[in-house]
Write a protein that holds these residues in place. Structure first.
Motif, PDB file in Angstrom:
ATOM      1  N   VAL A  49      27.115  93.693 107.532  1.00 32.32           N
ATOM      2  CA  VAL A  49      25.962  94.527 107.214  1.00 32.32           C
ATOM      3  C   VAL A  49      25.587  95.393 108.413  1.00 32.32           C
ATOM      4  O   VAL A  49      25.261  96.584 108.261  1.00 32.32           O
ATOM      5  CB  VAL A  49      24.764  93.665 106.764  1.00 32.32           C
ATOM      6  N   GLU A  50      25.631  94.822 109.615  1.00 35.58           N
ATOM      7  CA  GLU A  50      25.322  95.587 110.817  1.00 35.58           C
ATOM      8  C   GLU A  50      26.302  96.744 111.026  1.00 35.58           C
ATOM      9  O   GLU A  50      25.946  97.782 111.581  1.00 35.58           O
ATOM     10  CB  GLU A  50      25.346  94.665 112.042  1.00 35.58           C
ATOM     11  N   ALA A  51      27.530  96.558 110.565  1.00 35.45           N
ATOM     12  CA  ALA A  51      28.541  97.601 110.736  1.00 35.45           C
ATOM     13  C   ALA A  51      28.544  98.629 109.608  1.00 35.45           C
ATOM     14  O   ALA A  51      28.990  99.766 109.797  1.00 35.45           O
ATOM     15  CB  ALA A  51      29.929  96.960 110.829  1.00 35.45           C
ATOM     16  N   GLU A  56      35.759  92.939 101.217  1.00 39.82           N
ATOM     17  CA  GLU A  56      36.152  92.930 102.636  1.00 39.82           C
ATOM     18  C   GLU A  56      36.284  91.513 103.169  1.00 39.82           C
ATOM     19  O   GLU A  56      37.134  91.228 104.009  1.00 39.82           O
ATOM     20  CB  GLU A  56      35.139  93.709 103.469  1.00 39.82           C
ATOM     21  N   LEU A  57      35.407  90.631 102.697  1.00 38.21           N
ATOM     22  CA  LEU A  57      35.413  89.245 103.170  1.00 38.21           C
ATOM     23  C   LEU A  57      36.412  88.377 102.411  1.00 38.21           C
ATOM     24  O   LEU A  57      36.618  87.207 102.752  1.00 38.21           O
ATOM     25  CB  LEU A  57      34.005  88.649 103.036  1.00 38.21           C
ATOM     26  N   ARG A  58      36.975  88.941 101.331  1.00 36.99           N
ATOM     27  CA  ARG A  58      37.948  88.230 100.498  1.00 36.99           C
ATOM     28  C   ARG A  58      37.358  86.973  99.873  1.00 36.99           C
ATOM     29  O   ARG A  58      37.954  85.891  99.904  1.00 36.99           O
ATOM     30  CB  ARG A  58      39.205  87.907 101.308  1.00 36.99           C
ATOM     31  N   ALA A  76      30.902  75.885 105.878  1.00 41.74           N
ATOM     32  CA  ALA A  76      31.652  77.013 105.326  1.00 41.74           C
ATOM     33  C   ALA A  76      30.704  78.123 104.893  1.00 41.74           C
ATOM     34  O   ALA A  76      30.941  79.309 105.159  1.00 41.74           O
ATOM     35  CB  ALA A  76      32.503  76.554 104.147  1.00 41.74           C
ATOM     36  N   ARG A  77      29.613  77.759 104.232  1.00 43.23           N
ATOM     37  CA  ARG A  77      28.659  78.771 103.773  1.00 43.23           C
ATOM     38  C   ARG A  77      27.931  79.409 104.955  1.00 43.23           C
ATOM     39  O   ARG A  77      27.633  80.604 104.942  1.00 43.23           O
ATOM     40  CB  ARG A  77      27.667  78.160 102.793  1.00 43.23           C
ATOM     41  N   ARG A  78      27.642  78.640 105.967  1.00 43.03           N
ATOM     42  CA  ARG A  78      26.987  79.193 107.153  1.00 43.03           C
ATOM     43  C   ARG A  78      27.889  80.229 107.817  1.00 43.03           C
ATOM     44  O   ARG A  78      27.428  81.279 108.278  1.00 43.03           O
ATOM     45  CB  ARG A  78      26.653  78.081 108.140  1.00 43.03           C
ATOM     46  N   GLN A 101      27.169  84.336 108.497  1.00 42.59           N
ATOM     47  CA  GLN A 101      27.326  85.025 109.774  1.00 42.59           C
ATOM     48  C   GLN A 101      28.269  86.214 109.651  1.00 42.59           C
ATOM     49  O   GLN A 101      28.036  87.283 110.234  1.00 42.59           O
ATOM     50  CB  GLN A 101      27.854  84.046 110.834  1.00 42.59           C
ATOM     51  N   ARG A 102      29.301  86.078 108.853  1.00 42.31           N
ATOM     52  CA  ARG A 102      30.241  87.186 108.643  1.00 42.31           C
ATOM     53  C   ARG A 102      29.573  88.309 107.857  1.00 42.31           C
ATOM     54  O   ARG A 102      29.807  89.496 108.149  1.00 42.31           O
ATOM     55  CB  ARG A 102      31.490  86.675 107.914  1.00 42.31           C
ATOM     56  N   VAL A 103      28.749  87.949 106.876  1.00 35.70           N
ATOM     57  CA  VAL A 103      28.026  88.970 106.111  1.00 35.70           C
ATOM     58  C   VAL A 103      27.058  89.720 107.022  1.00 35.70           C
ATOM     59  O   VAL A 103      26.949  90.952 106.953  1.00 35.70           O
ATOM     60  CB  VAL A 103      27.268  88.342 104.923  1.00 35.70           C
TER      61      VAL A 103
END
Length: 321
Positions: free
Chosen positions: A222-224, A239-241, A210-212, A216-218
């Motif tokens: 960040v890239e966006a 944004e990630l809730r 779950a943390r991994r 990846q979502r972060v």
């Protein structure tokens, strides 16, 4: 070792003012396109020897000084993606990828992915081994291999020694023997790589899937959003809730922080803009365009990361592709 390599190159036989150009060419042929900085030293030397085992490339790499950056332009030009394992034998190598950075030394190793931005550099003499593996081949063996990129703090030194023993022994085979046994050796080596990664600190919180996934979502976020000056852990968590605290804990298990991940993304993008042949903007404009609110802060961070001022970035910098 490397008694009869498939390829060998040394700058010794090259005219001094052509050495760096020739080095960039051979690196692009053995690995892929990488921006290699001008070392600005008249007597600079480097050498590389390569053996191939089917799709694997194993190289012995020696240099007095080097700084290479893998940027978006080079990544987009490639049709294949690879994992790169770096095994220092003497000297040390700085690395940075996906918000993680550090120094890897002898008896350790670092894993990088060619499809993501990264930097490798050494300011003194370095000797080591590089192993290039197609990402799909290792991912089939171990699906979570990519999550170990730039995570040197969990390196499995014991398994690395076993792996290098096999690889260096294979480097002494005759070319015909490497062709004959290449497929079998490749399967065994990829299996050992998967095992080595799986055994990296298995009790660590980093094993939390779950943390991994959050990390990846972060990274994608960040890239966006790197160019947004006000982008922060609070806005990212919203944004990630997820809670801000949980975001920080996930990144901590990944070996980084939100601030470091964001700064690295901004610096990488600034480097790419400044190194474009058609670049015409003022340095301050680039700083603001990549999310830095203070031009002087940007200049200091850029010089610390890339060893040169932003205004000097284009001097001597050419793509090896």
């Amino acid at each position: 070792m490397f008694m009869v390599p498939d390829r060998i190159f040394s700058t010794d036989a090259i005219v001094k003012n052509k050495r760096l150009w020739a080095w960039r060419e051979v690196i692009s042929e053995i690995f892929y396109n990488v921006d290699i900085d001008d070392v600005c030293e008249e007597n600079w030397q480097a050498s590389i020897a390569e053996i191939r085992l089917e799709d694997l490339s194993f190289t012995k790499y020696v240099t007095e000084k080097a700084r290479g950056t893998r940027g978006r332009a080079a990544i987009s030009a490639d049709t294949e993606e690879y994992y790169i394992f770096v095994f220092p034998m003497s000297g040390s190598m700085f690395f940075s990828q996906s918000g993680r950075s550090g120094i890897v030394k002898a008896n350790g190793y670092i894993l990088l992915r060619s499809g993501e931005l990264y930097q490798l550099s050494c300011d003194q003499s370095f000797q080591g081994y590089f192993l290039k593996v197609p990402t799909d081949a290792l991912d089939r063996q171990y699906a979570d291999a990519g999550l170990h990129c730039a995570g040197s703090e969990h390196a499995n030194g014991a398994m690395a020694k076993v792996l290098l023993s096999v690889m260096t022994t294979a480097s002494d085979l005759l070319p015909a023997e490497r062709v004959k046994f290449g497929a079998g050796l490749q399967r065994q080596i990829i299996g050992m790589l998967g095992l080595m990664l799986q055994m990296e600190n298995p009790d660590s919180e980093c094993t939390s899937m779950a943390r991994r996934q959050i990390v990846q979502r972060v990274l994608r976020l960040v890239e966006a959003r790197y160019h947004v000056e006000t982008f922060s852990p609070v806005s990212a968590a919203a944004e990630l809730r997820i809670s801000v605290g949980y975001l920080h804990r996930c990144l901590q298990t990944h070996g980084t922080t939100f601030a470091k991940m964001l700064r690295d993304a901004r610096l990488a993008r600034a480097y790419e803009i400044l190194s474009q042949p058609t670049f015409s903007k003022q340095v301050a404009e680039v700083a603001f365009a990549t999310g830095f609110a203070d031009h002087s802060v940007f200049s200091r961070a850029f010089k610390q990361r890339y060893g040169q001022k932003p205004s000097d970035c284009r001097r001597g910098l050419r793509s090896s592709g």
